[in-house]
Scaffold this active site. Structure first.
Site, PDB file in Angstrom:
ATOM      1  N   GLY A  83      -4.279  12.066   2.657  1.00  0.00           N
ATOM      2  CA  GLY A  83      -2.977  12.884   2.202  1.00  0.00           C
ATOM      3  C   GLY A  83      -2.778  14.196   3.008  1.00  0.00           C
ATOM      4  O   GLY A  83      -3.460  14.759   3.620  1.00  0.00           O
TER       5      GLY A  83
ATOM      6  N   ARG B  93      -5.196  -8.995  16.615  1.00  0.00           N
ATOM      7  CA  ARG B  93      -6.079  -8.351  15.831  1.00  0.00           C
ATOM      8  C   ARG B  93      -6.592  -9.454  14.793  1.00  0.00           C
ATOM      9  O   ARG B  93      -5.646 -10.114  14.107  1.00  0.00           O
ATOM     10  CB  ARG B  93      -5.013  -7.276  15.086  1.00  0.00           C
ATOM     11  CG  ARG B  93      -5.966  -6.508  14.349  1.00  0.00           C
ATOM     12  CD  ARG B  93      -5.000  -5.124  13.802  1.00  0.00           C
ATOM     13  NE  ARG B  93      -3.911  -5.569  13.125  1.00  0.00           N
ATOM     14  CZ  ARG B  93      -2.833  -4.830  12.517  1.00  0.00           C
ATOM     15  NH1 ARG B  93      -3.089  -3.503  12.895  1.00  0.00           N
ATOM     16  NH2 ARG B  93      -1.998  -5.171  11.710  1.00  0.00           N
TER      17      ARG B  93
ATOM     18  N   TYR C 109       1.695   8.736   2.115  1.00  0.00           N
ATOM     19  CA  TYR C 109       2.892   8.320   2.828  1.00  0.00           C
ATOM     20  C   TYR C 109       3.790   7.802   1.469  1.00  0.00           C
ATOM     21  O   TYR C 109       4.869   8.429   1.372  1.00  0.00           O
ATOM     22  CB  TYR C 109       2.611   7.429   3.781  1.00  0.00           C
ATOM     23  CG  TYR C 109       3.899   6.797   4.345  1.00  0.00           C
ATOM     24  CD1 TYR C 109       5.140   7.500   4.657  1.00  0.00           C
ATOM     25  CD2 TYR C 109       3.787   5.247   4.619  1.00  0.00           C
ATOM     26  CE1 TYR C 109       6.251   6.841   5.101  1.00  0.00           C
ATOM     27  CE2 TYR C 109       5.112   4.753   5.191  1.00  0.00           C
ATOM     28  CZ  TYR C 109       6.277   5.469   5.198  1.00  0.00           C
ATOM     29  OH  TYR C 109       7.367   4.855   6.003  1.00  0.00           O
TER      30      TYR C 109
ATOM     31  N   THR D 154      -0.190  -5.546  -2.600  1.00  0.00           N
ATOM     32  CA  THR D 154       0.251  -6.069  -1.357  1.00  0.00           C
ATOM     33  C   THR D 154       0.461  -7.400  -0.842  1.00  0.00           C
ATOM     34  O   THR D 154      -0.088  -8.237  -1.482  1.00  0.00           O
ATOM     35  CB  THR D 154      -0.777  -5.486  -0.031  1.00  0.00           C
ATOM     36  OG1 THR D 154      -0.468  -5.891   1.065  1.00  0.00           O
ATOM     37  CG2 THR D 154      -2.136  -6.082  -0.273  1.00  0.00           C
TER      38      THR D 154
ATOM     39  N   LYS E 120      -7.398  -5.577  -2.836  1.00  0.00           N
ATOM     40  CA  LYS E 120      -5.915  -5.684  -3.853  1.00  0.00           C
ATOM     41  C   LYS E 120      -5.701  -6.786  -4.882  1.00  0.00           C
ATOM     42  O   LYS E 120      -5.463  -6.615  -5.765  1.00  0.00           O
ATOM     43  CB  LYS E 120      -4.821  -5.362  -2.857  1.00  0.00           C
ATOM     44  CG  LYS E 120      -4.639  -3.996  -2.082  1.00  0.00           C
ATOM     45  CD  LYS E 120      -4.470  -3.057  -2.969  1.00  0.00           C
ATOM     46  CE  LYS E 120      -4.368  -1.542  -2.093  1.00  0.00           C
ATOM     47  NZ  LYS E 120      -3.939  -0.482  -2.987  1.00  0.00           N
TER      48      LYS E 120
ATOM     49  N   ILE F 246       0.764  -4.353  22.124  1.00  0.00           N
ATOM     50  CA  ILE F 246       1.112  -5.652  21.341  1.00  0.00           C
ATOM     51  C   ILE F 246      -0.134  -6.812  21.358  1.00  0.00           C
ATOM     52  O   ILE F 246      -0.640  -7.193  22.090  1.00  0.00           O
ATOM     53  CB  ILE F 246       2.229  -6.447  21.906  1.00  0.00           C
ATOM     54  CG1 ILE F 246       3.346  -5.434  22.247  1.00  0.00           C
ATOM     55  CG2 ILE F 246       2.744  -7.540  21.103  1.00  0.00           C
ATOM     56  CD1 ILE F 246       4.533  -6.127  23.081  1.00  0.00           C
TER      57      ILE F 246
ATOM     58  N   ASP G   6      -5.066  13.467  -5.720  1.00  0.00           N
ATOM     59  CA  ASP G   6      -5.405  13.171  -4.159  1.00  0.00           C
ATOM     60  C   ASP G   6      -6.637  13.889  -3.857  1.00  0.00           C
ATOM     61  O   ASP G   6      -6.470  15.041  -4.126  1.00  0.00           O
ATOM     62  CB  ASP G   6      -4.059  13.478  -3.426  1.00  0.00           C
ATOM     63  CG  ASP G   6      -3.887  12.789  -2.054  1.00  0.00           C
ATOM     64  OD1 ASP G   6      -3.137  11.866  -2.098  1.00  0.00           O
ATOM     65  OD2 ASP G   6      -5.193  12.701  -1.203  1.00  0.00           O
TER      66      ASP G   6
ATOM     67  N   TYR H 246      -8.904  -6.049   3.298  1.00  0.00           N
ATOM     68  CA  TYR H 246      -7.884  -5.051   2.364  1.00  0.00           C
ATOM     69  C   TYR H 246      -7.139  -6.007   1.354  1.00  0.00           C
ATOM     70  O   TYR H 246      -7.161  -5.509   0.153  1.00  0.00           O
ATOM     71  CB  TYR H 246      -7.037  -4.342   3.521  1.00  0.00           C
ATOM     72  CG  TYR H 246      -5.827  -3.829   2.905  1.00  0.00           C
ATOM     73  CD1 TYR H 246      -5.735  -2.533   2.197  1.00  0.00           C
ATOM     74  CD2 TYR H 246      -4.472  -4.508   3.118  1.00  0.00           C
ATOM     75  CE1 TYR H 246      -4.790  -2.328   1.416  1.00  0.00           C
ATOM     76  CE2 TYR H 246      -3.314  -3.924   2.352  1.00  0.00           C
ATOM     77  CZ  TYR H 246      -3.600  -2.792   1.581  1.00  0.00           C
ATOM     78  OH  TYR H 246      -2.338  -2.321   1.216  1.00  0.00           O
TER      79      TYR H 246
HETATM   80  N1  UDP Z   1       0.980  -4.324  15.790  1.00  0.00           N
HETATM   81  C1  UDP Z   1       0.820  -4.448  17.311  1.00  0.00           C
HETATM   82  N2  UDP Z   1       0.406  -3.183  17.826  1.00  0.00           N
HETATM   83  C2  UDP Z   1      -0.065  -2.067  17.094  1.00  0.00           C
HETATM   84  C3  UDP Z   1       0.154  -2.118  15.713  1.00  0.00           C
HETATM   85  C4  UDP Z   1       0.484  -3.195  14.900  1.00  0.00           C
HETATM   86  O1  UDP Z   1       1.391  -5.365  17.799  1.00  0.00           O
HETATM   87  O2  UDP Z   1      -0.413  -1.042  17.817  1.00  0.00           O
HETATM   88  C5  UDP Z   1       1.489  -5.475  15.101  1.00  0.00           C
HETATM   89  C6  UDP Z   1       0.490  -6.166  13.988  1.00  0.00           C
HETATM   90  O3  UDP Z   1      -0.188  -7.141  14.589  1.00  0.00           O
HETATM   91  C7  UDP Z   1       1.430  -6.498  12.871  1.00  0.00           C
HETATM   92  C8  UDP Z   1       2.531  -5.837  12.891  1.00  0.00           C
HETATM   93  O4  UDP Z   1       2.550  -4.797  14.180  1.00  0.00           O
HETATM   94  O5  UDP Z   1       1.710  -7.942  13.347  1.00  0.00           O
HETATM   95  C9  UDP Z   1       2.659  -4.591  11.982  1.00  0.00           C
HETATM   96  O6  UDP Z   1       1.414  -4.028  11.704  1.00  0.00           O
HETATM   97  P1  UDP Z   1       0.909  -2.758  11.042  1.00  0.00           P
HETATM   98  O7  UDP Z   1      -0.256  -2.393  11.468  1.00  0.00           O
HETATM   99  O8  UDP Z   1       2.041  -1.735  11.083  1.00  0.00           O
HETATM  100  O9  UDP Z   1       0.960  -3.558   9.428  1.00  0.00           O
HETATM  101  P2  UDP Z   1       0.222  -4.556   8.600  1.00  0.00           P
HETATM  102  O10 UDP Z   1       1.388  -5.785   8.935  1.00  0.00           O
HETATM  103  O11 UDP Z   1      -1.177  -4.603   9.230  1.00  0.00           O
HETATM  104  O12 UDP Z   1       0.254  -3.923   7.210  1.00  0.00           O
END
Ligand code: UDP
Length: 323
Positions: A35, A280, A10, A115, A143, A205, A30, A139
């Site tokens: 990819g 999560r 991406y 990151t 990094k 969410i 890659d 993760y």
């Molecule tokens: N998120 C969510 N539902 C989803 C995927 C992501 O509520 O199905 C939330 C996640 O908890 C975070 C935000 O959206 O607060 C961005 O998550 P993403 O996985 O896009 O990127 P990250 O922050 O993990 O790099």
């Protein structure tokens, strides 16, 4: 010539596009595990996994590589909790392989895709580059380890690096019609837009009882073309003899999960159904960047400062995607 690892992914494909538009010659490496061939923005392509040091050496023999932009990595916070071995192998061990072959070939300039997850739970916001680094997920740990390795390699071998700490990459280049395509998709904006287009029933969410104004997590979404221009500016600086450095790349504005859903409904004109589920693991409540250092020292100006404009490009991609 610039070697772009993960250039079929991406952010890597958008960066190759940006560099090519600016007149650079690029070669993409890659393994196509994540990819897409359709995303490639150069004919110079080597299908190589960074585990394979011999093949890596061949790439460095074949092309006159001046510098490397290193994207190839595993990048899912959730997966990194379940399968840390994959993350230490793909991110840390494979980067050591790349650095080994770079040093053997006397290539000593690298732009590294780091990151904001390296900071962990924010002690203050916006997060600047001096913020303590205590990653709360594997993760982010991998990094940060690589950043530490780069620092040691600079001291010992004179390897110069730019570590770019991204906040949340989003959006797409609609002219080239490339965009985000992960399988399975885990990122918020593409999932919300899939719910808008009817490909997905609803968006889950992850928690709504965080200490944030609407209870959902806040992130700083940065357009992938703005990330790409920052890589080019960091590369220019390295090629002009600059020393190693590190920069936050974000817009400086935080947007909540609920706001992303509301704005997506407005842009798409569709209803997005949502359901609140458990948090999560590894998700800090609030992350947004202080990006002054990149603006001041790289001369970087993000063009997409409004989340609406970022989501609009992602929505165009969702409706016109090729892969
Ligand atoms: N998120 C969510 N539902 C989803 C995927 C992501 O509520 O199905 C939330 C996640 O908890 C975070 C935000 O959206 O607060 C961005 O998550 P993403 O996985 O896009 O990127 P990250 O922050 O993990 O790099």
């Amino acid at each position: 010539m610039i070697l772009i690892t993960g250039g079929a992914g991406y952010i890597g494909s958008h960066c190759t596009l940006d560099l090519t538009r600016a007149g650079y010659n690029c070669v993409v490496l890659d393994d196509l595990s994540e990819g897409h061939l359709e995303a490639l923005q150069t004919d110079n392509f080597c299908r190589v996994n960074l585990e394979d040091v011999d093949k890596l050496r061949e790439v460095f023999r074949k092309y006159p590589i001046e510098a490397v932009i290193h994207f190839a990595a595993s990048c899912y916070v959730g997966e990194s909790a379940i399968n840390p071995q994959k993350y230490y192998q793909n991110n840390v061990v494979n980067t050591l392989n790349l650095l080994q072959v770079m040093l053997e070939s006397n290539v000593k300039k690298i732009v590294f895709s780091s990151t904001c997850a390296a900071y962990g739970n924010p002690k203050y916001t916006p997060i600047d580059e001096n913020h303590p680094k205590n990653p709360i997920n594997t993760y982010g740990k991998t990094k940060l380890m690589i950043e530490n390795i780069l620092e040691d390699y600079d001291r010992a071998y004179g390897l110069k690096y730019m570590a770019l700490r991204y906040f949340n990459a989003a959006g797409a280049d609609n002219k080239a019609n490339i965009g985000e395509s992960h399988n399975p998709e885990t990122h918020l904006i593409p999932l919300v837009l899939e719910a808008a287009s009817g490909k997905r029933e609803l968006i889950k969410i992850f928690g709504d009882d965080y200490h944030t104004p609407d209870g959902t997590c806040i992130r700083d979404y940065i357009h992938v073309n703005d990330l790409s221009s920052a890589h080019r500016l960091a590369l220019d600086k390295l090629l002009n003899g600059a020393g190693s450095n590190f920069y936050n790349l974000g817009t400086g504005k935080g947007v909540s999960v609920k706001e992303i859903i509301d704005i997506s409904e407005k842009i798409t004109g569709k209803t997005v159904k949502s359901e609140i589920i458990h948090k999560r693991p590894g998700d800090p409540p609030l992350l947004f960047a202080d990006n002054k250092k990149a603006q001041l020292e790289l001369g970087w100006r993000p063009e997409y400062n409004k989340i609406d404009d970022i989501i609009s490009t992602a929505w165009y991609w969702e409706q016109n995607r090729r892969y």
